[in-house]
Design a protein around this motif. Structure first.
Motif, mmCIF file in Angstrom:
data_model
loop_
_atom_site.group_PDB
_atom_site.id
_atom_site.type_symbol
_atom_site.label_atom_id
_atom_site.label_comp_id
_atom_site.label_asym_id
_atom_site.label_seq_id
_atom_site.Cartn_x
_atom_site.Cartn_y
_atom_site.Cartn_z
ATOM 1 N N THR A 33 -0.620 11.463 -3.688
ATOM 2 C CA THR A 33 0.760 11.003 -3.543
ATOM 3 C C THR A 33 1.595 12.006 -2.759
ATOM 4 O OG1 THR A 33 0.777 9.607 -5.524
ATOM 5 C CG2 THR A 33 2.891 10.505 -4.816
ATOM 6 N N VAL A 34 1.418 13.278 -3.032
ATOM 7 C CA VAL A 34 2.184 14.309 -2.327
ATOM 8 C C VAL A 34 1.925 14.253 -0.828
ATOM 9 C CG1 VAL A 34 2.451 16.809 -2.019
ATOM 10 C CG2 VAL A 34 2.328 15.848 -4.321
ATOM 11 N N VAL A 35 0.660 14.065 -0.443
ATOM 12 C CA VAL A 35 0.282 14.086 0.968
ATOM 13 C C VAL A 35 0.634 12.773 1.670
ATOM 14 C CG1 VAL A 35 -1.692 14.202 2.550
ATOM 15 C CG2 VAL A 35 -1.536 15.794 0.627
ATOM 16 N N SER A 36 0.518 11.655 0.971
ATOM 17 C CA SER A 36 0.632 10.342 1.626
ATOM 18 C C SER A 36 2.035 9.763 1.628
ATOM 19 C CB SER A 36 -0.323 9.345 0.938
ATOM 20 O OG SER A 36 0.076 9.119 -0.407
ATOM 21 N N THR A 37 3.003 10.419 0.979
ATOM 22 C CA THR A 37 4.341 9.850 0.832
ATOM 23 C C THR A 37 5.398 10.834 1.311
ATOM 24 O OG1 THR A 37 3.555 8.703 -1.145
ATOM 25 C CG2 THR A 37 5.924 8.716 -0.760
ATOM 26 N N LYS A 38 6.364 10.311 2.038
ATOM 27 C CA LYS A 38 7.523 11.098 2.438
ATOM 28 C C LYS A 38 8.747 10.597 1.682
ATOM 29 C CE LYS A 38 5.882 12.276 7.085
ATOM 30 N NZ LYS A 38 6.162 12.229 8.544
ATOM 31 N N GLU A 39 9.735 11.485 1.512
ATOM 32 C CA GLU A 39 10.926 11.135 0.746
ATOM 33 C C GLU A 39 12.151 11.002 1.648
ATOM 34 O OE1 GLU A 39 11.455 12.966 -3.221
ATOM 35 O OE2 GLU A 39 9.913 14.369 -2.565
ATOM 36 N N TRP A 89 0.826 -1.210 0.000
ATOM 37 C CA TRP A 89 0.000 0.000 0.000
ATOM 38 C C TRP A 89 0.857 1.255 0.000
ATOM 39 C CZ3 TRP A 89 -4.454 -0.555 -1.863
ATOM 40 C CH2 TRP A 89 -5.187 -1.720 -1.659
ATOM 41 N N HIS A 90 2.061 1.167 0.545
ATOM 42 C CA HIS A 90 2.967 2.307 0.459
ATOM 43 C C HIS A 90 3.357 2.535 -1.003
ATOM 44 C CE1 HIS A 90 6.309 4.653 2.730
ATOM 45 N NE2 HIS A 90 6.054 5.214 1.560
ATOM 46 N N ILE A 91 3.659 1.448 -1.709
ATOM 47 C CA ILE A 91 4.003 1.562 -3.130
ATOM 48 C C ILE A 91 2.789 2.053 -3.922
ATOM 49 C CG2 ILE A 91 4.778 0.280 -5.162
ATOM 50 C CD1 ILE A 91 6.270 -1.595 -3.250
ATOM 51 N N TRP A 92 1.610 1.565 -3.557
ATOM 52 C CA TRP A 92 0.369 2.024 -4.198
ATOM 53 C C TRP A 92 0.227 3.539 -4.066
ATOM 54 C CZ3 TRP A 92 -3.998 -0.501 -6.458
ATOM 55 C CH2 TRP A 92 -5.144 0.287 -6.566
ATOM 56 N N ASN A 93 0.407 4.048 -2.851
ATOM 57 C CA ASN A 93 0.253 5.488 -2.611
ATOM 58 C C ASN A 93 1.277 6.305 -3.401
ATOM 59 O OD1 ASN A 93 -1.883 5.159 -0.839
ATOM 60 N ND2 ASN A 93 -0.587 5.111 0.984
ATOM 61 N N MET A 94 2.538 5.848 -3.441
ATOM 62 C CA MET A 94 3.569 6.631 -4.109
ATOM 63 C C MET A 94 3.418 6.600 -5.628
ATOM 64 S SD MET A 94 6.959 4.234 -3.577
ATOM 65 C CE MET A 94 7.916 4.997 -4.877
ATOM 66 N N CYS A 95 2.687 5.627 -6.152
ATOM 67 C CA CYS A 95 2.480 5.537 -7.602
ATOM 68 C C CYS A 95 1.118 6.064 -8.043
ATOM 69 C CB CYS A 95 2.618 4.077 -8.068
ATOM 70 S SG CYS A 95 4.292 3.395 -7.929
ATOM 71 N N PHE A 96 0.214 6.328 -7.079
ATOM 72 C CA PHE A 96 -1.159 6.675 -7.440
ATOM 73 C C PHE A 96 -1.237 7.970 -8.243
ATOM 74 C CE2 PHE A 96 -5.424 8.432 -6.570
ATOM 75 C CZ PHE A 96 -6.186 7.383 -7.067
ATOM 76 N N ASP A 133 14.287 6.220 -6.244
ATOM 77 C CA ASP A 133 14.665 6.812 -4.953
ATOM 78 C C ASP A 133 14.143 5.990 -3.783
ATOM 79 O OD1 ASP A 133 15.833 8.941 -6.265
ATOM 80 O OD2 ASP A 133 14.191 10.340 -5.887
ATOM 81 N N MET A 134 12.888 5.612 -3.848
ATOM 82 C CA MET A 134 12.186 5.103 -2.675
ATOM 83 C C MET A 134 12.293 3.592 -2.482
ATOM 84 S SD MET A 134 11.026 7.843 -1.336
ATOM 85 C CE MET A 134 9.984 7.094 -0.096
ATOM 86 N N LEU A 135 12.523 2.838 -3.557
ATOM 87 C CA LEU A 135 12.456 1.380 -3.458
ATOM 88 C C LEU A 135 13.827 0.727 -3.568
ATOM 89 C CD1 LEU A 135 9.313 0.618 -5.666
ATOM 90 C CD2 LEU A 135 9.437 0.799 -3.173
ATOM 91 N N PRO A 136 14.049 -0.348 -2.823
ATOM 92 C CA PRO A 136 15.268 -1.145 -3.025
ATOM 93 C C PRO A 136 15.203 -1.845 -4.374
ATOM 94 C CG PRO A 136 13.779 -2.252 -1.502
ATOM 95 C CD PRO A 136 13.187 -0.902 -1.772
ATOM 96 N N ARG A 137 16.320 -2.341 -4.827
ATOM 97 C CA ARG A 137 16.394 -2.908 -6.175
ATOM 98 C C ARG A 137 15.364 -4.000 -6.412
ATOM 99 N NH1 ARG A 137 22.827 -3.577 -7.676
ATOM 100 N NH2 ARG A 137 23.351 -1.339 -7.665
ATOM 101 N N ASN A 138 15.169 -4.867 -5.419
ATOM 102 C CA ASN A 138 14.276 -6.000 -5.646
ATOM 103 C C ASN A 138 12.805 -5.614 -5.679
ATOM 104 O OD1 ASN A 138 14.136 -5.433 -2.904
ATOM 105 N ND2 ASN A 138 13.829 -7.570 -2.311
ATOM 106 N N GLN A 139 12.480 -4.347 -5.369
ATOM 107 C CA GLN A 139 11.088 -3.904 -5.444
ATOM 108 C C GLN A 139 10.838 -2.915 -6.584
ATOM 109 O OE1 GLN A 139 10.162 -2.511 -1.321
ATOM 110 N NE2 GLN A 139 8.639 -4.148 -1.356
ATOM 111 N N ARG A 140 11.877 -2.526 -7.296
ATOM 112 C CA ARG A 140 11.683 -1.532 -8.351
ATOM 113 C C ARG A 140 10.846 -2.077 -9.502
ATOM 114 N NH1 ARG A 140 17.863 0.857 -8.182
ATOM 115 N NH2 ARG A 140 17.605 1.964 -6.194
#
Length: 500
Positions: free
Chosen positions: A198-204, A9-16, A129-136
């Protein structure tokens, strides 16, 4: 210090936010030709009007990539560009269908595409930026999923406005139908809200954290720190003069034969000249030591791309040529070849234009399922075979348009086009994000966009010329040419080594 695994769901939010971005692009790709034709454009100048989009991306994406690499503030690194681009793009979507003249519509396309690119380019780097290699791979597949879903809805929206809500899809000559206007209004609102989520739900991660993550990855892989790439002023000068001279000579040849050749070819020859001038400027900056700037950095890194980028560049080039042919030519091709009319005020033309929207939805529905299935196909075979198969399906699909007489059956080849589209949007980026320095992720993603934009500029330069010169103005052959290019891209994929 390993980059942590993120939840689904974190990946969902950052891609939404990509849902909103693609909603805007899909409305643009499905309806701008219709708007241009309604306002008086014919096919001879349709492609040159469309070239605003790729030219905008050519300049905007590397600049925004470089800027976002070097940005850090309250909103983070990439999110300021998501938000500010979304604000301007949403306003542009509200204004575009109310354009009173052709050239105002062309100008609005330029503004709309520039602002969409401002939002879109950092999203590609955001995954890296946000994901490790195995999740990109999952991250880019998620983006492809949202691209597909948004495109399905947005492409069919004018049709839905007419058939579900009773809003008219016909208008008097020179006026945009109400169904198209309301589709753009809905798109403007959805674009902004999706990006805002995405702007509100994700931190960098901060630049210091990203640097520590990259150092840890290199230590894990036993890779040394890469030296900063360089290019001498002599190399810039020699290449620049060759490109500039080629541009000048070819421009003169086209200008003196303008009656026999298509004026759009001047776009291509001017591009050769401009690229030469850019290299000469970069050489002067290098020679005088004034090379600590974004322009010099972009030019140096362009000529020092990682191997993975070089191997994929040619494939990307021939993969994207067909989609520009589709976006710019599908409405005139299908309305004339399958519906037998070029009268923009006729019911048949508007029926055919609506069906183009359905076809856009069809290939994006296929792309949604392809985005889910491609990772499994790659496991069974390998990346090159999977990408080759998908591109061949898309190429054959485009070519078959000239053979299919009943427009209802055009949905079938769009399935192959959808698999090609999903493959193009995911596999190259997953590979690229693992091969470039994290601190330059945005810049290299922007440079990689050159090989998406350049084939579109080439298509804008030569498609009208080829169709009018060799195919008697039958626009359907633009899709055949595009399909042939995609088949070639599929075959060239087999030459890519060590990309699996």
């Amino acid at each position: 210090m390993q980059k942590p695994q993120l939840s689904f769901w974190h990946i969902w939010n950052m891609c939404f936010g990509f849902f909103g971005i693609q909603f805007g692009f899909a409305l643009q790709n499905s309806n701008v030709s219709r708007i241009f034709q309604t306002l008086g454009a014919d096919y001879s100048n349709m492609t040159i009007l469309w070239v605003a989009a790729p030219i905008t991306g050519l300049f905007v994406q590397p600049i925004i990539g470089y800027m976002s690499d070097n940005t850090w503030g309250k909103l983070g690194r990439r999110r300021p560009y998501f938000l500010y681009g979304a604000i301007v793009a949403s306003l542009s979507l509200l204004i575009m269908p109310n354009s009173p003249t052709l050239w105002i519509a062309a100008g609005m396309l330029w503004i709309m595409d520039a602002s969409i690119n401002v939002s879109m380019e950092p999203f590609r780097a955001f995954v890296g930026d946000m994901l490790p290699r195995n999740q990109r791979g999952l991250g880019y597949a998620m983006q492809s999923f949202f691209i597909g879903v948004a495109s399905v809805i947005a492409s069919a929206l004018p049709w839905m406005m007419t058939n579900w809500f009773g809003i008219s899809n016909e208008a008097e000559l020179g006026k945009i139908p109400e169904s198209v206007k309301f589709a753009f209004y809905a798109g403007g609102i959805l674009f902004f809200l999706a990006v805002l989520w995405t702007v509100v739900s994700t931190k960098e991660y901060s630049p210091e954290e990203l640097e520590a993550f990259e150092r840890a990855e290199r230590e894990l892989d036993n890779q040394p720190d890469l030296p900063e790439p360089t290019r001498s002023s002599k190399q810039f000068f020699s290449g620049g003069f060759i490109w500039a001279a080629s541009g000048i000579v070819s421009t003169i040849l086209v200008a003196f034969n303008i009656e026999a050749l298509d004026k759009n070819l001047l776009l291509l020859t001017s591009g050769l000249l401009l690229f030469g001038v850019f290299q000469i400027i970069a050489g002067l900056l290098e020679q005088t030591g004034n090379n600590n700037n974004g322009f010099s950095q972009i030019m140096v890194d362009l000529f020092n791309m990682p191997d993975a980028m070089r191997k994929l560049a040619v494939v990307q080039f021939f993969s994207w040529f067909p989609f520009f042919a589709w976006w710019s030519s599908s409405t005139p091709a299908i309305t004339s070849h399958h519906y037998g009319t070029s009268d923009v005020a006729s019911a048949a033309f508007n029926q055919g234009a609506d069906w183009v929207g359905i076809l856009n939805s069809a290939y994006n529905v296929a792309a949604v399922f392809a985005a889910i299935s491609i990772p499994f196909v790659v496991r069974w075979f390998n990346l090159r075979i999977a990408h080759t198969a998908n591109l061949l399906l898309g190429g054959i699909g485009f070519i078959s348009f000239i053979l299919i007489k009943d427009p209802k059956w055009l949905v079938v080849p769009m399935i192959g086009v959808g698999f090609a589209w999903a493959s193009i949007l995911s596999l190259p980026y997953a590979l690229l994000s693992n091969s470039v320095p994290m601190k330059k992720m945005g810049l290299f993603m922007g440079i990689f966009n050159f090989f998406i934009v350049l084939p579109q500029i080439l298509a804008a330069s030569i498609l009208g010329f080829l169709v009018n010169k060799f195919f008697g103005g039958q626009t359907i052959f633009a899709l055949v040419i595009g399909g042939s290019s995609m088949v070639l891209a599929g075959l060239l994929t087999l030459r890519v080594q060590h990309a699996d």
